[in-house]
Design a protein around this motif. Structure first.
Motif, PDB file in Angstrom:
ATOM      1  N   MET A   1       0.799  -1.196   0.000  1.00 58.31           N
ATOM      2  CA  MET A   1       0.000   0.000   0.000  1.00 58.31           C
ATOM      3  C   MET A   1       0.842   1.261   0.000  1.00 58.31           C
ATOM      4  SD  MET A   1      -3.081  -0.808   2.549  1.00 58.31           S
ATOM      5  CE  MET A   1      -4.056  -2.235   2.340  1.00 58.31           C
ATOM      6  N   SER A   2       2.033   1.170   0.359  1.00 64.27           N
ATOM      7  CA  SER A   2       2.882   2.357   0.358  1.00 64.27           C
ATOM      8  C   SER A   2       3.350   2.671  -1.050  1.00 64.27           C
ATOM      9  CB  SER A   2       4.089   2.117   1.256  1.00 64.27           C
ATOM     10  OG  SER A   2       4.800   0.996   0.820  1.00 64.27           O
ATOM     11  N   ALA A   3       3.619   3.927  -1.357  1.00 65.64           N
ATOM     12  CA  ALA A   3       3.863   4.353  -2.725  1.00 65.64           C
ATOM     13  C   ALA A   3       5.341   4.536  -3.010  1.00 65.64           C
ATOM     14  CB  ALA A   3       3.143   5.677  -2.967  1.00 65.64           C
ATOM     15  N   VAL A  11      12.833  -0.883  -7.804  1.00 66.18           N
ATOM     16  CA  VAL A  11      12.301  -1.769  -6.833  1.00 66.18           C
ATOM     17  C   VAL A  11      12.691  -1.398  -5.442  1.00 66.18           C
ATOM     18  CG1 VAL A  11      13.516  -3.895  -6.293  1.00 66.18           C
ATOM     19  CG2 VAL A  11      11.630  -3.846  -7.896  1.00 66.18           C
ATOM     20  N   ALA A  12      13.263  -1.969  -4.708  1.00 62.00           N
ATOM     21  CA  ALA A  12      13.098  -2.089  -3.302  1.00 62.00           C
ATOM     22  C   ALA A  12      13.943  -1.214  -2.463  1.00 62.00           C
ATOM     23  CB  ALA A  12      13.369  -3.509  -2.964  1.00 62.00           C
ATOM     24  N   SER A  13      15.162  -1.024  -2.713  1.00 60.97           N
ATOM     25  CA  SER A  13      15.993  -0.384  -1.719  1.00 60.97           C
ATOM     26  C   SER A  13      17.154   0.309  -2.365  1.00 60.97           C
ATOM     27  CB  SER A  13      16.495  -1.432  -0.733  1.00 60.97           C
ATOM     28  OG  SER A  13      17.514  -0.906   0.059  1.00 60.97           O
ATOM     29  N   ALA A  14      17.364   1.558  -1.977  1.00 56.11           N
ATOM     30  CA  ALA A  14      18.531   2.264  -2.468  1.00 56.11           C
ATOM     31  C   ALA A  14      19.798   1.574  -1.996  1.00 56.11           C
ATOM     32  CB  ALA A  14      18.521   3.700  -1.958  1.00 56.11           C
ATOM     33  N   ALA A  83       5.135  -1.073  -3.796  1.00 57.34           N
ATOM     34  CA  ALA A  83       6.330  -1.908  -3.793  1.00 57.34           C
ATOM     35  C   ALA A  83       6.080  -3.223  -4.518  1.00 57.34           C
ATOM     36  CB  ALA A  83       6.768  -2.162  -2.362  1.00 57.34           C
ATOM     37  N   PRO A  84       7.052  -3.676  -5.290  1.00 60.64           N
ATOM     38  CA  PRO A  84       6.932  -4.937  -6.009  1.00 60.64           C
ATOM     39  C   PRO A  84       6.601  -6.084  -5.049  1.00 60.64           C
ATOM     40  CG  PRO A  84       8.938  -3.769  -6.601  1.00 60.64           C
ATOM     41  CD  PRO A  84       8.351  -3.044  -5.447  1.00 60.64           C
ATOM     42  N   PRO A  85       5.931  -7.134  -5.493  1.00 56.08           N
ATOM     43  CA  PRO A  85       5.569  -7.408  -6.887  1.00 56.08           C
ATOM     44  C   PRO A  85       4.165  -6.965  -7.263  1.00 56.08           C
ATOM     45  CG  PRO A  85       5.122  -9.336  -5.570  1.00 56.08           C
ATOM     46  CD  PRO A  85       5.638  -8.286  -4.613  1.00 56.08           C
ATOM     47  N   LEU A  86       3.596  -6.011  -6.531  1.00 58.21           N
ATOM     48  CA  LEU A  86       2.198  -5.671  -6.725  1.00 58.21           C
ATOM     49  C   LEU A  86       1.968  -4.697  -7.872  1.00 58.21           C
ATOM     50  CD1 LEU A  86       1.207  -5.373  -2.960  1.00 58.21           C
ATOM     51  CD2 LEU A  86       0.961  -7.347  -4.477  1.00 58.21           C
ATOM     52  N   ARG A  87       2.479  -3.491  -7.749  1.00 61.86           N
ATOM     53  CA  ARG A  87       2.259  -2.477  -8.781  1.00 61.86           C
ATOM     54  C   ARG A  87       3.424  -1.507  -8.721  1.00 61.86           C
ATOM     55  NH1 ARG A  87      -1.089   2.080 -10.711  1.00 61.86           N
ATOM     56  NH2 ARG A  87      -2.685   1.277 -12.131  1.00 61.86           N
ATOM     57  N   PHE A  88       4.244  -1.483  -9.778  1.00 61.81           N
ATOM     58  CA  PHE A  88       5.464  -0.681  -9.737  1.00 61.81           C
ATOM     59  C   PHE A  88       5.924  -0.409 -11.163  1.00 61.81           C
ATOM     60  CE2 PHE A  88       6.582  -5.085  -9.863  1.00 61.81           C
ATOM     61  CZ  PHE A  88       7.833  -5.222 -10.434  1.00 61.81           C
ATOM     62  N   ALA A 219       9.376   3.632  -0.803  1.00 61.82           N
ATOM     63  CA  ALA A 219      10.116   2.453  -0.378  1.00 61.82           C
ATOM     64  C   ALA A 219      11.585   2.754  -0.127  1.00 61.82           C
ATOM     65  CB  ALA A 219       9.979   1.350  -1.420  1.00 61.82           C
ATOM     66  N   THR A 220      12.191   3.589  -0.959  1.00 65.25           N
ATOM     67  CA  THR A 220      13.595   3.912  -0.739  1.00 65.25           C
ATOM     68  C   THR A 220      13.790   4.548   0.621  1.00 65.25           C
ATOM     69  OG1 THR A 220      13.157   5.913  -2.031  1.00 65.25           O
ATOM     70  CG2 THR A 220      14.350   4.142  -3.123  1.00 65.25           C
ATOM     71  N   ASP A 221      12.834   5.359   1.057  1.00 73.02           N
ATOM     72  CA  ASP A 221      12.957   6.044   2.340  1.00 73.02           C
ATOM     73  C   ASP A 221      12.887   5.061   3.501  1.00 73.02           C
ATOM     74  OD1 ASP A 221      13.130   8.444   0.985  1.00 73.02           O
ATOM     75  OD2 ASP A 221      10.991   8.875   1.157  1.00 73.02           O
ATOM     76  N   TYR A 222      11.897   4.147   3.467  1.00 78.15           N
ATOM     77  CA  TYR A 222      11.798   3.261   4.623  1.00 78.15           C
ATOM     78  C   TYR A 222      12.882   2.196   4.635  1.00 78.15           C
ATOM     79  CZ  TYR A 222       8.436   0.302   1.835  1.00 78.15           C
ATOM     80  OH  TYR A 222       7.789  -0.462   0.892  1.00 78.15           O
ATOM     81  N   TYR A 223      13.393   1.804   3.472  1.00 72.40           N
ATOM     82  CA  TYR A 223      14.492   0.838   3.491  1.00 72.40           C
ATOM     83  C   TYR A 223      15.801   1.491   3.909  1.00 72.40           C
ATOM     84  CZ  TYR A 223      11.622  -2.937   1.739  1.00 72.40           C
ATOM     85  OH  TYR A 223      10.665  -3.909   1.628  1.00 72.40           O
ATOM     86  N   LEU A 224      15.996   2.740   3.562  1.00 71.44           N
ATOM     87  CA  LEU A 224      17.161   3.467   4.072  1.00 71.44           C
ATOM     88  C   LEU A 224      17.083   3.602   5.587  1.00 71.44           C
ATOM     89  CD1 LEU A 224      17.643   6.262   1.384  1.00 71.44           C
ATOM     90  CD2 LEU A 224      19.313   4.507   1.992  1.00 71.44           C
ATOM     91  N   ALA A 225      15.889   3.901   6.106  1.00 68.54           N
ATOM     92  CA  ALA A 225      15.714   4.020   7.552  1.00 68.54           C
ATOM     93  C   ALA A 225      15.958   2.688   8.245  1.00 68.54           C
ATOM     94  CB  ALA A 225      14.308   4.538   7.859  1.00 68.54           C
TER      95      ALA A 225
END
Length: 323
Positions: A1-3, A11-14, A83-88, A219-225
């Motif tokens: 659900m997050s954009a 995809v997922a993480s910086a 976030a993948p694999p849903l809609r990206f 997603a890049t923001d929360y994976y960096l955090a």
């Protein structure tokens, strides 16, 4: 659900962008006429999706409201890059791909309609349906009792949520009390936020340490955090977390929960404006692709077979209203 933002690329993480680009290159197409399937080496993240297709069913298509049939298109809105694999976004940075778009195209096939995919921020997708700019919202939308007052739903996937943590963190989340004292990231306006807030209130009332809830949209923001230790865990859709765990190799799942809480299995559904005459056709189309096996092919393709439903149901019990 997050954009995701449009510039998030794949995809997922910086933190793991180079690794993910390598996977994308390795899985850039099968070179055959067979639809692509998820494998241990990764997913097809290119614009050339070789989607699974099915035949139209005239008796179901005839149930689509005349205005949509005359237009000839099903306008589908969704998050700008869940976030993948849903809609990206694919590796061309402009083509929307993922399981949610594949389900949309299967609906279009059965209903004999072209599919027009559009993207907006989470809250704006509801506005687009309200205003008639979009016919359906297909983007990991959970059925809730509050939403059922304004919208009709037809289910197509189980709603499971996951806590993603750094590998070897020692964190396990088996029940609500396990989030006490943790810093947990979540996306605003989602059902996982509602659950996390409820659990925190219960824990505080029981004398436990509060959870520090931090909000992220990209997603890049929360994976960096998560990578830097600013948060202990991120609470989001299970498919997205599972995808990132496999692709990045730096995190793990600490616990999974129904998106509707302990007393109800949450379900993801196609959302449309209430009583607009479209939900019956959508429901019959979904049950048709469940029966003919193309639904299962999409699930297998994106590695989410464990979230299959046996039957699509219109307006089932949803996440309860907050008391």
């Amino acid at each position: 659900m997050s954009a995701f933002t449009r510039r998030t690329r794949l995809v997922a993480s910086a933190l793991t962008a180079v690794a993910l680009l390598s996977v994308a290159a390795c899985s850039s197409g099968s070179g055959t006429d067979e639809p692509d399937a998820a494998t241990s080496s990764g997913y097809n993240l290119t614009a050339d999706q070789n989607r699974i297709t099915t035949d139209s069913v005239p008796e179901i298509a005839a149930k689509v409201p005349q205005s949509i049939r005359d237009r000839g298109t099903l306008i589908v809105t969704g998050s700008a890059g869940t976030a993948p694999p849903l809609r990206f976004y694919a590796d061309d940075d402009k083509t929307i791909i993922g399981s949610e778009t594949d389900f949309a195209h299967l609906l279009g096939d059965v209903l004999d309609l072209d599919v027009e995919l559009t993207a907006a921020d989470w809250a704006q997708n509801f506005v687009r349906v309200d205003s008639g700019q979009a016919d359906v919202f297909i983007s990991n939308v959970t059925v809730t009792e509050e939403r059922k007052e304004k919208y009709d739903f037809s289910t197509y996937r189980l709603d499971n949520l996951a806590f993603e943590v750094k590998k070897d963190s020692g964190i396990e989340v088996k029940d609500p009390k396990d989030v006490a004292g943790l810093k947990v990231g979540v996306s605003s306006g989602t059902n996982q936020e509602a659950l996390l807030v409820e659990w925190n209130e219960q824990n505080v009332a029981a004398g436990l340490e509060p959870t520090e809830i931090l909000y992220f949209q990209n997603a890049t923001d929360y994976y960096l955090a998560l990578g830097s230790g600013r948060i202990d865990a991120y609470f989001g859709p299970n498919p997205s977390a599972s995808f990132h765990v496999i692709q990045a190799g730096e995190t793990e799942i600490a616990g999974t929960f129904s998106g509707a809480g302990a007393d109800l299995q949450g379900e993801i559904a196609v959302l449309t404006k209430k009583d607009n005459g479209l939900i019956e056709a959508i429901n019959e189309a979904l049950n048709h692709v469940i029966e003919n096996g193309t639904y299962q092919q999409v699930l297998d393709r994106w590695g989410i077979a464990n979230e299959a439903v046996a039957t699509s149901v219109i307006n089932p019990p949803g996440l309860p209203k907050k008391q």
